[in-house]
Motif scaffolding. Structure first.
Motif, PDB file in Angstrom:
ATOM      1  N   ALA A 149       1.179  -1.130  -0.184  1.00 13.43           N
ATOM      2  CA  ALA A 149       0.079  -0.025   0.033  1.00 13.43           C
ATOM      3  C   ALA A 149       0.848   1.298   0.055  1.00 13.43           C
ATOM      4  O   ALA A 149       0.585   2.229  -0.672  1.00 13.43           O
ATOM      5  CB  ALA A 149      -0.807   0.112   1.192  1.00 13.43           C
ATOM      6  N   ALA A 150       2.063   1.209   0.684  1.00  8.78           N
ATOM      7  CA  ALA A 150       2.856   2.339   0.938  1.00  8.78           C
ATOM      8  C   ALA A 150       3.574   2.783  -0.518  1.00  8.78           C
ATOM      9  O   ALA A 150       3.408   3.904  -0.891  1.00  8.78           O
ATOM     10  CB  ALA A 150       3.918   2.241   1.666  1.00  8.78           C
ATOM     11  N   GLY A 151       4.063   1.443  -1.272  1.00  5.29           N
ATOM     12  CA  GLY A 151       4.533   1.790  -2.859  1.00  5.29           C
ATOM     13  C   GLY A 151       3.411   2.193  -3.453  1.00  5.29           C
ATOM     14  O   GLY A 151       3.847   3.102  -4.470  1.00  5.29           O
ATOM     15  N   MET A 152       2.149   1.704  -3.591  1.00  5.62           N
ATOM     16  CA  MET A 152       1.132   2.277  -4.608  1.00  5.62           C
ATOM     17  C   MET A 152       0.766   3.527  -4.066  1.00  5.62           C
ATOM     18  O   MET A 152       0.655   4.438  -5.102  1.00  5.62           O
ATOM     19  CB  MET A 152      -0.069   1.436  -4.408  1.00  5.62           C
ATOM     20  CG  MET A 152      -0.079   0.010  -5.243  1.00  5.62           C
ATOM     21  SD  MET A 152       0.520   0.545  -6.934  1.00  5.62           S
ATOM     22  CE  MET A 152      -0.831   1.555  -7.486  1.00  5.62           C
ATOM     23  N   GLY A 153       0.675   3.888  -2.741  1.00  5.89           N
ATOM     24  CA  GLY A 153       0.436   5.410  -2.487  1.00  5.89           C
ATOM     25  C   GLY A 153       1.567   6.335  -2.834  1.00  5.89           C
ATOM     26  O   GLY A 153       1.244   7.496  -3.405  1.00  5.89           O
ATOM     27  N   TRP A 182       3.004  -5.098  -9.867  1.00  8.56           N
ATOM     28  CA  TRP A 182       3.775  -5.555  -8.626  1.00  8.56           C
ATOM     29  C   TRP A 182       2.750  -5.601  -7.646  1.00  8.56           C
ATOM     30  O   TRP A 182       3.157  -6.490  -6.730  1.00  8.56           O
ATOM     31  CB  TRP A 182       4.948  -4.614  -8.630  1.00  8.56           C
ATOM     32  CG  TRP A 182       5.815  -4.877  -9.823  1.00  8.56           C
ATOM     33  CD1 TRP A 182       6.132  -3.754 -10.843  1.00  8.56           C
ATOM     34  CD2 TRP A 182       6.820  -5.916 -10.556  1.00  8.56           C
ATOM     35  NE1 TRP A 182       7.001  -4.143 -11.476  1.00  8.56           N
ATOM     36  CE2 TRP A 182       7.210  -5.467 -11.458  1.00  8.56           C
ATOM     37  CE3 TRP A 182       6.740  -7.274  -9.817  1.00  8.56           C
ATOM     38  CZ2 TRP A 182       8.092  -6.227 -12.138  1.00  8.56           C
ATOM     39  CZ3 TRP A 182       7.646  -7.916 -10.467  1.00  8.56           C
ATOM     40  CH2 TRP A 182       8.236  -7.326 -11.762  1.00  8.56           C
ATOM     41  N   PHE A 183       1.773  -4.693  -7.271  1.00 12.84           N
ATOM     42  CA  PHE A 183       0.865  -4.541  -6.390  1.00 12.84           C
ATOM     43  C   PHE A 183       0.128  -5.812  -6.297  1.00 12.84           C
ATOM     44  O   PHE A 183       0.153  -6.542  -5.171  1.00 12.84           O
ATOM     45  CB  PHE A 183       0.195  -3.377  -6.383  1.00 12.84           C
ATOM     46  CG  PHE A 183      -0.838  -3.132  -5.642  1.00 12.84           C
ATOM     47  CD1 PHE A 183      -0.222  -2.846  -4.299  1.00 12.84           C
ATOM     48  CD2 PHE A 183      -2.200  -3.049  -5.685  1.00 12.84           C
ATOM     49  CE1 PHE A 183      -1.144  -2.614  -2.978  1.00 12.84           C
ATOM     50  CE2 PHE A 183      -3.011  -3.170  -4.707  1.00 12.84           C
ATOM     51  CZ  PHE A 183      -2.721  -2.679  -3.270  1.00 12.84           C
ATOM     52  N   LEU A 184      -0.366  -6.302  -7.447  1.00 11.83           N
ATOM     53  CA  LEU A 184      -1.065  -7.217  -7.516  1.00 11.83           C
ATOM     54  C   LEU A 184      -0.280  -8.740  -7.329  1.00 11.83           C
ATOM     55  O   LEU A 184      -0.737  -9.796  -6.525  1.00 11.83           O
ATOM     56  CB  LEU A 184      -1.997  -7.621  -8.887  1.00 11.83           C
ATOM     57  CG  LEU A 184      -3.164  -6.673  -9.089  1.00 11.83           C
ATOM     58  CD1 LEU A 184      -3.578  -7.012 -10.453  1.00 11.83           C
ATOM     59  CD2 LEU A 184      -4.324  -7.082  -8.012  1.00 11.83           C
ATOM     60  N   GLU A 185       0.891  -8.528  -7.697  1.00 14.43           N
ATOM     61  CA  GLU A 185       1.748  -9.870  -7.395  1.00 14.43           C
ATOM     62  C   GLU A 185       1.997  -9.950  -5.784  1.00 14.43           C
ATOM     63  O   GLU A 185       1.768 -11.183  -5.269  1.00 14.43           O
ATOM     64  CB  GLU A 185       3.044  -9.678  -8.369  1.00 14.43           C
ATOM     65  CG  GLU A 185       3.934 -10.986  -8.147  1.00 14.43           C
ATOM     66  CD  GLU A 185       5.125 -10.817  -8.930  1.00 14.43           C
ATOM     67  OE1 GLU A 185       6.421 -11.188  -8.467  1.00 14.43           O
ATOM     68  OE2 GLU A 185       5.070 -10.612 -10.094  1.00 14.43           O
ATOM     69  N   ILE A 186       2.220  -8.721  -5.272  1.00 10.82           N
ATOM     70  CA  ILE A 186       2.469  -8.849  -3.785  1.00 10.82           C
ATOM     71  C   ILE A 186       0.948  -9.312  -3.127  1.00 10.82           C
ATOM     72  O   ILE A 186       0.863 -10.310  -2.148  1.00 10.82           O
ATOM     73  CB  ILE A 186       2.657  -7.595  -3.263  1.00 10.82           C
ATOM     74  CG1 ILE A 186       4.129  -7.040  -3.689  1.00 10.82           C
ATOM     75  CG2 ILE A 186       2.740  -7.350  -1.767  1.00 10.82           C
ATOM     76  CD1 ILE A 186       4.460  -5.722  -3.697  1.00 10.82           C
ATOM     77  N   LEU A 187      -0.138  -8.688  -3.505  1.00  9.14           N
ATOM     78  CA  LEU A 187      -1.354  -9.212  -2.920  1.00  9.14           C
ATOM     79  C   LEU A 187      -1.844 -10.696  -3.079  1.00  9.14           C
ATOM     80  O   LEU A 187      -2.221 -11.258  -2.292  1.00  9.14           O
ATOM     81  CB  LEU A 187      -2.295  -8.378  -3.156  1.00  9.14           C
ATOM     82  CG  LEU A 187      -2.279  -6.814  -3.042  1.00  9.14           C
ATOM     83  CD1 LEU A 187      -3.407  -6.129  -3.625  1.00  9.14           C
ATOM     84  CD2 LEU A 187      -2.230  -6.499  -1.548  1.00  9.14           C
ATOM     85  N   LEU A 190       6.437  -4.769 -16.995  1.00  3.45           N
ATOM     86  CA  LEU A 190       7.459  -4.686 -15.933  1.00  3.45           C
ATOM     87  C   LEU A 190       7.554  -3.178 -15.305  1.00  3.45           C
ATOM     88  O   LEU A 190       7.851  -2.822 -14.241  1.00  3.45           O
ATOM     89  CB  LEU A 190       8.640  -4.961 -16.444  1.00  3.45           C
ATOM     90  CG  LEU A 190       8.798  -6.324 -16.701  1.00  3.45           C
ATOM     91  CD1 LEU A 190      10.132  -6.734 -17.593  1.00  3.45           C
ATOM     92  CD2 LEU A 190       8.665  -7.424 -15.820  1.00  3.45           C
ATOM     93  N   LEU A 191       6.762  -2.099 -16.204  1.00  2.40           N
ATOM     94  CA  LEU A 191       6.962  -0.774 -15.751  1.00  2.40           C
ATOM     95  C   LEU A 191       5.468  -0.216 -15.345  1.00  2.40           C
ATOM     96  O   LEU A 191       5.449   0.924 -14.910  1.00  2.40           O
ATOM     97  CB  LEU A 191       7.150  -0.068 -17.037  1.00  2.40           C
ATOM     98  CG  LEU A 191       8.601  -0.103 -17.767  1.00  2.40           C
ATOM     99  CD1 LEU A 191       8.627   0.569 -19.194  1.00  2.40           C
ATOM    100  CD2 LEU A 191       9.625  -0.105 -16.858  1.00  2.40           C
ATOM    101  N   ALA A 241      10.779  -3.656  -6.957  1.00  2.00           N
ATOM    102  CA  ALA A 241      10.418  -3.157  -8.057  1.00  2.00           C
ATOM    103  C   ALA A 241       9.297  -2.043  -8.253  1.00  2.00           C
ATOM    104  O   ALA A 241       9.385  -1.060  -8.550  1.00  2.00           O
ATOM    105  CB  ALA A 241       9.812  -4.189  -9.205  1.00  2.00           C
ATOM    106  N   GLN A 242       8.431  -2.278  -7.170  1.00  2.00           N
ATOM    107  CA  GLN A 242       7.107  -1.260  -7.057  1.00  2.00           C
ATOM    108  C   GLN A 242       7.537  -0.141  -6.401  1.00  2.00           C
ATOM    109  O   GLN A 242       7.351   1.114  -6.950  1.00  2.00           O
ATOM    110  CB  GLN A 242       5.985  -1.954  -6.104  1.00  2.00           C
ATOM    111  CG  GLN A 242       5.047  -0.958  -5.925  1.00  2.00           C
ATOM    112  CD  GLN A 242       3.892  -1.524  -4.953  1.00  2.00           C
ATOM    113  OE1 GLN A 242       4.341  -2.202  -4.067  1.00  2.00           O
ATOM    114  NE2 GLN A 242       2.837  -1.293  -5.119  1.00  2.00           N
ATOM    115  N   CYS A 243       8.421  -0.215  -5.317  1.00  2.00           N
ATOM    116  CA  CYS A 243       9.201   0.898  -4.499  1.00  2.00           C
ATOM    117  C   CYS A 243      10.133   1.595  -5.714  1.00  2.00           C
ATOM    118  O   CYS A 243      10.252   2.921  -5.662  1.00  2.00           O
ATOM    119  CB  CYS A 243       9.991   0.719  -3.613  1.00  2.00           C
ATOM    120  SG  CYS A 243       8.718  -0.034  -2.058  1.00  2.00           S
TER     121      CYS A 243
END
Length: 141
Positions: A32-36, A96-101, A90-91, A120-122
């Motif tokens: 969530a922090a990365g997406m924010g 990456w968010f969905l992969e983490i979740l 990849l960009l 990658a997300q960060c």
């Protein structure tokens, strides 16, 4: 009232989920922090490029919402996409968010397994924040 009861139930559910998989709770937080941070960066970047709120909304919709559904693997599996499109995914921080979740909720994975996706997300969030800051400085001067 009803809102506070729903909020309490949601919080209780989150506490139970965190107790069941403590690493998953950390993963949710970092995802969530990365997406924010990504959202903040892309928002400031777009806002510094256009003059009106309507234009910013239209550009943000085209740049973020559409690719978020198509290029994440949420609707179409990434392995079935052509190689250039697979590279484009990849960009996309939403991939990456969905992969983490998925790793947290479906596999019960922790940070030790999901760190490449989080990195990658960060990294993408940092790039967009940097671009936004540089662009914003130019528009202020």
């Amino acid at each position: 009232d009803e809102k506070s009861r729903r909020g309490k139930r949601a919080w209780e559910y989150a506490e139970r989920a965190a107790a069941a998989n403590p690493q998953g709770a950390e993963g949710w937080f970092y995802a969530a922090a990365g997406m924010g941070n990504y959202s903040l960066g892309i928002g400031i970047l777009i806002s510094s490029m256009v003059a009106t709120q309507q234009a910013a909304f239209m550009i943000a919709s085209m740049i973020t919402i559409l690719p978020s559904f198509i290029l994440t693997g949420f609707i179409f599996p990434i392995r079935n996409m052509p190689p250039p499109v697979q590279f484009a995914t990849l960009l996309n921080p939403m991939r990456w968010f969905l992969e983490i979740l998925h790793g947290i909720t479906l596999k019960g994975a922790g940070l030790s397994t999901l760190w490449p996706a989080m990195a990658a997300q960060c990294g993408l969030a940092a790039v967009f924040l940097l671009l936004a800051v540089l662009r914003f400085r130019k528009t202020m001067s």
